[in-house]
Design an enzyme around this catalytic site. Structure first.
Site, PDB file in Angstrom:
ATOM      1  CB  CYS A   2      41.918 -15.171 -51.787  1.00 18.58           C
ATOM      2  SG  CYS A   2      41.829 -16.740 -50.951  1.00 18.58           S
ATOM      3  NE  ARG A  28      37.829 -11.228 -54.459  1.00 17.20           N
ATOM      4  CZ  ARG A  28      37.668 -11.658 -55.726  1.00 17.20           C
ATOM      5  NH1 ARG A  28      37.050 -10.877 -56.579  1.00 17.20           N
ATOM      6  NH2 ARG A  28      38.092 -12.815 -56.108  1.00 17.20           N
ATOM      7  CD1 TRP A  80      36.225 -16.516 -47.265  1.00 18.36           C
ATOM      8  CD2 TRP A  80      36.628 -18.478 -48.249  1.00 18.36           C
ATOM      9  NE1 TRP A  80      35.106 -17.288 -47.101  1.00 18.36           N
ATOM     10  CE2 TRP A  80      35.321 -18.506 -47.674  1.00 18.36           C
ATOM     11  CE3 TRP A  80      37.088 -19.603 -48.899  1.00 18.36           C
ATOM     12  CZ2 TRP A  80      34.491 -19.616 -47.765  1.00 18.36           C
ATOM     13  CZ3 TRP A  80      36.261 -20.704 -48.983  1.00 18.36           C
ATOM     14  CH2 TRP A  80      34.973 -20.715 -48.419  1.00 18.36           C
ATOM     15  CG  ASN A 106      42.976 -15.204 -55.133  1.00 17.92           C
ATOM     16  OD1 ASN A 106      43.447 -15.094 -54.007  1.00 17.92           O
ATOM     17  ND2 ASN A 106      42.358 -14.218 -55.747  1.00 17.92           N
ATOM     18  N   GLY A 107      42.989 -19.722 -55.281  1.00 16.61           N
ATOM     19  CA  GLY A 107      42.721 -21.005 -55.928  1.00 16.61           C
ATOM     20  C   GLY A 107      43.200 -22.150 -55.044  1.00 16.61           C
ATOM     21  CD  GLU A 487      17.662 -14.813 -54.042  1.00 14.18           C
ATOM     22  OE1 GLU A 487      18.086 -15.991 -54.135  1.00 14.18           O
ATOM     23  OE2 GLU A 487      18.410 -13.854 -53.821  1.00 14.18           O
ATOM     24  CE  LYS A 491      20.137 -12.037 -51.636  1.00 18.61           C
ATOM     25  NZ  LYS A 491      20.332 -13.323 -52.105  1.00 18.61           N
ATOM     26  CD  GLU A 494      23.174 -14.335 -49.312  1.00 17.46           C
ATOM     27  OE1 GLU A 494      24.344 -14.650 -49.515  1.00 17.46           O
ATOM     28  OE2 GLU A 494      22.380 -14.105 -50.231  1.00 17.46           O
ATOM     29  CG  HIS A 510       3.332 -33.442 -48.140  1.00 17.28           C
ATOM     30  ND1 HIS A 510       2.518 -34.525 -48.280  1.00 17.28           N
ATOM     31  CD2 HIS A 510       2.814 -32.495 -48.966  1.00 17.28           C
ATOM     32  CE1 HIS A 510       1.575 -34.293 -49.160  1.00 17.28           C
ATOM     33  NE2 HIS A 510       1.735 -33.061 -49.605  1.00 17.28           N
ATOM     34  CE  LYS A 609      28.512 -10.125 -55.475  1.00 15.61           C
ATOM     35  NZ  LYS A 609      27.058 -10.254 -55.174  1.00 15.61           N
TER      36      LYS A 609
HETATM   37  C1  AGP Z   1      23.706 -14.947 -53.231  1.00 18.03           C
HETATM   38  O1  AGP Z   1      23.267 -13.862 -52.420  1.00 18.03           O
HETATM   39  C2  AGP Z   1      25.048 -15.474 -52.773  1.00 18.03           C
HETATM   40  N1  AGP Z   1      26.005 -14.462 -52.691  1.00 18.03           N
HETATM   41  C3  AGP Z   1      25.483 -16.680 -53.573  1.00 18.03           C
HETATM   42  O2  AGP Z   1      24.499 -17.690 -53.417  1.00 18.03           O
HETATM   43  C4  AGP Z   1      25.699 -16.469 -55.096  1.00 18.03           C
HETATM   44  O3  AGP Z   1      24.464 -16.245 -55.729  1.00 18.03           O
HETATM   45  C5  AGP Z   1      26.330 -17.732 -55.674  1.00 18.03           C
HETATM   46  O4  AGP Z   1      27.580 -17.919 -55.049  1.00 18.03           O
HETATM   47  C6  AGP Z   1      26.515 -17.670 -57.194  1.00 18.03           C
HETATM   48  O5  AGP Z   1      27.342 -16.607 -57.523  1.00 18.03           O
HETATM   49  P1  AGP Z   1      27.436 -16.158 -59.092  1.00 18.03           P
HETATM   50  O6  AGP Z   1      26.086 -15.668 -59.480  1.00 18.03           O
HETATM   51  O7  AGP Z   1      28.479 -15.090 -59.114  1.00 18.03           O
HETATM   52  O8  AGP Z   1      27.831 -17.382 -59.860  1.00 18.03           O
END
Ligand code: AGP
Length: 614
Positions: A2, A28, A80, A106-107, A487, A491, A494, A510, A609
């Site tokens: 949020c 975010r 969110w 938030n939280g 990685e 990408k 997501e 395997h 984010k």
């Molecule tokens: C990566 O593209 C994602 N947005 C997500 O996996 C991110 O890396 C993860 O939430 C960790 O975030 P941070 O590096 O801000 O701790």
């Protein structure tokens, strides 16, 4: 997660700054938005499910420009969903005290059910399923005349995390904000005060900011800021200068923030490296670590904690620290680590990786490591972030704000920072000055090497075009390139919503190889480093099952290029740098696949984010 924005002025209408602040927080991730405005007539709340643009349209209909001038104090929120569906009823702000009080949060309030039951016994009627509404009624219940005291009294009864902003028509011209585990920043303008959960919603007004700390509660009026602790004792916090401007969080002509940040990587890496290589000593200068050579030499084991992309960078770190410094290194998923009653202590160095510096599980891993007496450092990109402050020492990435939900430049900056740390640690052990010198020279070439990958953007887009229709993909790599494969798969998952799995290349036979067909492209990381020939063998196994193979191959490596269906060509680089040049090619590949599939690249569905909830 949020987003929160608050605005207090004597003269400036609050609606515009609140809505534009929410727009800067859209990346975010959220599913509803709302504002609450205060004037002599009381509190007005406008909120609904959907995008900030829908809220803006609602305000245009409901609050004519002429009327807006009287509302110079307000709070706003993008939600969110954690408790309750993303509906208008569950959107923030939530109200209490007969509509006189409005609050955004938030939280997560862990004990919200017990608090709700107590309030219902006192006759409170709830309109939503959220934990936030419980907080609003709790503050109202404690309001005996002083708004800040009422917030403190309520928050002392709360278990969980919060970043909140509240206004009440019983306290005109006043906003009270508080944080515990969810960031809040106060922007000190010339005549207005802006509060936000992320500094990117503030820099348009001012670069003078105060980062609140956990347990802080602040009363804000246009005339001033009064910060207290939860037990209502005055607290002083320094005003800091944000070291970047609004331009850094605008697209600058790129179609998406993700593409902009991919192309920023040469500059971002130059900033990460700047002033940190010591050619004379063949080592790195990382004063932020606050560790003497003696303390570094005493480290017996390294644990690297992180989530998502940061975890992948930590997995690259394993290869770097073990090969350059002979130190056993275990990368750990932060949530798994924090709940495992981890075996760490004074001989262990725990390094937390987090771009945002606010990821809840990584923060908890830092706190648990501190409790167990380990040496703790953090590699963060956001200056003043919670993880950076609570670790107390570490390395800032200086990669500039990363707005896109998909992390790109933070990954390469993290790997570069880990590489410099491994160089420094290695030089307190068996790594010679000459070897250190050579590696330092290689690290200094990173911006140029990444630029060479970016120069092939059109070629990579062409390859992406041939595979954008795939529903399943595999990414395979060996050794230091295995985390790069993970990685690359993340990408594509997501931003392009393609089911993609990263695997150790040797692991394919395997089991996963059973899934291969001409419809399952395999991306093979084939940079010309030791072990490549084994991965080439795996490529043959894939092609024997008719699976097309996209190879990330080193420029001039004809054997690798001829072994694959399509090639993503990267410049020749040492083994320690190969994950960076390879991942940049995969970032572009994922971006173009997502673009061709018409995905909402900067705000991928269901993602945020910074994951500040557990
Ligand atoms: C990566 O593209 C994602 N947005 C997500 O996996 C991110 O890396 C993860 O939430 C960790 O975030 P941070 O590096 O801000 O701790």
């Amino acid at each position: 997660m949020c987003g929160i924005v608050g605005f207090a002025s004597r003269t400036t209408p609050a609606v515009g700054p609140l809505v534009s602040g929410l727009s800067r927080l859209e990346y975010r991730g959220y599913d509803s938005a709302g504002v609450a405005l205060e004037s002599a007539d009381g509190i007005k709340v406008y909120k609904q499910a959907g995008k900030v643009s829908a809220l803006d349209a609602l305000l245009a209909r409901a609050l004519p420009e002429a009327e807006r001038a009287k509302y110079t104090l307000g709070i706003a929120h993008t939600r969110w969903a954690t408790h309750g569906l993303p509906t208008t009823a569950n959107a923030h702000p939530h109200v209490a005290d007969g509509g006189r009080l409005a609050l955004v949060h938030n939280g997560i309030i862990e004990n919200h059910a017990a608090l709700r039951a107590g309030l219902e016994k006192r006759g409170v009627k709830f309109l939503s399923q959220t934990d936030t509404e419980v907080l609003a009624h709790l503050v109202a219940a404690f309001d005996k005349g002083d708004f800040l005291s009422a917030v403190c009294d309520a928050l002392r009864r709360v278990d969980g995390t919060y970043g909140i902003a509240a206004i009440s028509s019983r306290h005109p011209g006043e906003m009270v904000v508080a944080r515990k585990g969810s960031p809040l920043v106060i922007g000190v303008g010339e005549k207005d005060v802006v509060v936000a959960s992320d500094v990117s919603a503030i820099v348009a007004y001012t670069r003078q900011v105060i980062y609140l700390k956990d347990g802080d509660v602040a009363r804000i009026t246009p005339e001033g800021i009064d910060i207290h602790s939860l037990d209502n004792a005055p607290v002083s916090r320094e005003v800091q200068e944000v070291d970047w401007d609004i331009g850094a969080i605008e697209k600058g002509g790129y179609e998406h923030f993700m593409l902009k940040e991919i192309f920023e990587q040469p500059d971002a890496l130059a900033n990460t490296i700047r002033g940190r290589l010591d050619p004379a000593g063949g080592t790195a200068i990382l004063s932020g670590l606050g560790l003497s050579p003696r303390e570094l030499a005493a480290v017996r084991r390294l644990v690297i904690v992180g989530c998502g992309t940061s975890l992948h960078a930590g997995m690259v770190g394993k290869y770097l620290f073990e090969s350059l410094a002979d130190v056993p290194t275990s990368p750990e998923q932060a949530a798994e680590f924090r709940y495992s009653n981890p075996i760490v202590g004074p001989d262990d160095w725990v390094v937390a990786l987090s771009q945002s510096g606010e990821t809840a599980d990584t923060l908890a891993a830092v706190r648990e490591s501190i409790r167990k007496g380990a040496l703790v450092s953090a590699l963060c990109n956001v200056v003043g972030s919670t993880i950076a402050r609570e670790a107390g020492r570490g390395v800032y990435l200086h990669a500039g704000p990363e707005v896109s939900v998909a992390s790109t430049k933070a990954f390469t900056a993290q790997v570069a920072a880990l590489l410099m740390m491994a160089l420094k640690l290695g030089r307190t052990r068996r790594l010679s000055r000459e070897a250190g010198d050579r590696l330092a020279a290689e690290i200094a070439r990173l911006p140029e090497l990444v630029s060479a990958v970016l120069a092939r953007n059109d070629e990579i887009a062409g390859v992406a075009e041939r595979y954008a229709g795939a529903d399943d993909m595999f990414f395979i790599g060996r050794g230091i390139l295995y985390p790069a494969a993970l990685e690359g798969a993340l990408k594509v998952k997501e931003v392009a919503y393609v089911h993609a799995e990263g695997y150790q290349a040797a692991e394919l036979k395997h089991g996963p190889i059973a899934l291969l067909s001409d419809k399952t492209p395999v991306v093979a990381l084939l940079a010309d480093i030791p072990g490549q020939e084994k991965t080439l063998g795996n490529v043959q196994e894939c092609r024997a099952r008719m699976a097309p193979v996209i190879g990330v191959v080193t420029e001039g490596d004809g054997a690798a290029a001829s072994a694959v269906t399509d090639a993503l060509v990267v410049p020749r680089a040492g083994v320690e740098l190969s994950p960076i040049v390879s991942v940049v090619a995969l970032q572009l590949f994922a971006y173009h696949v997502a673009r061709l599939r018409g995905c909402e690249i900067d705000q991928p569905r269901n993602l945020a984010k910074s994951v500040t909830v557990e």
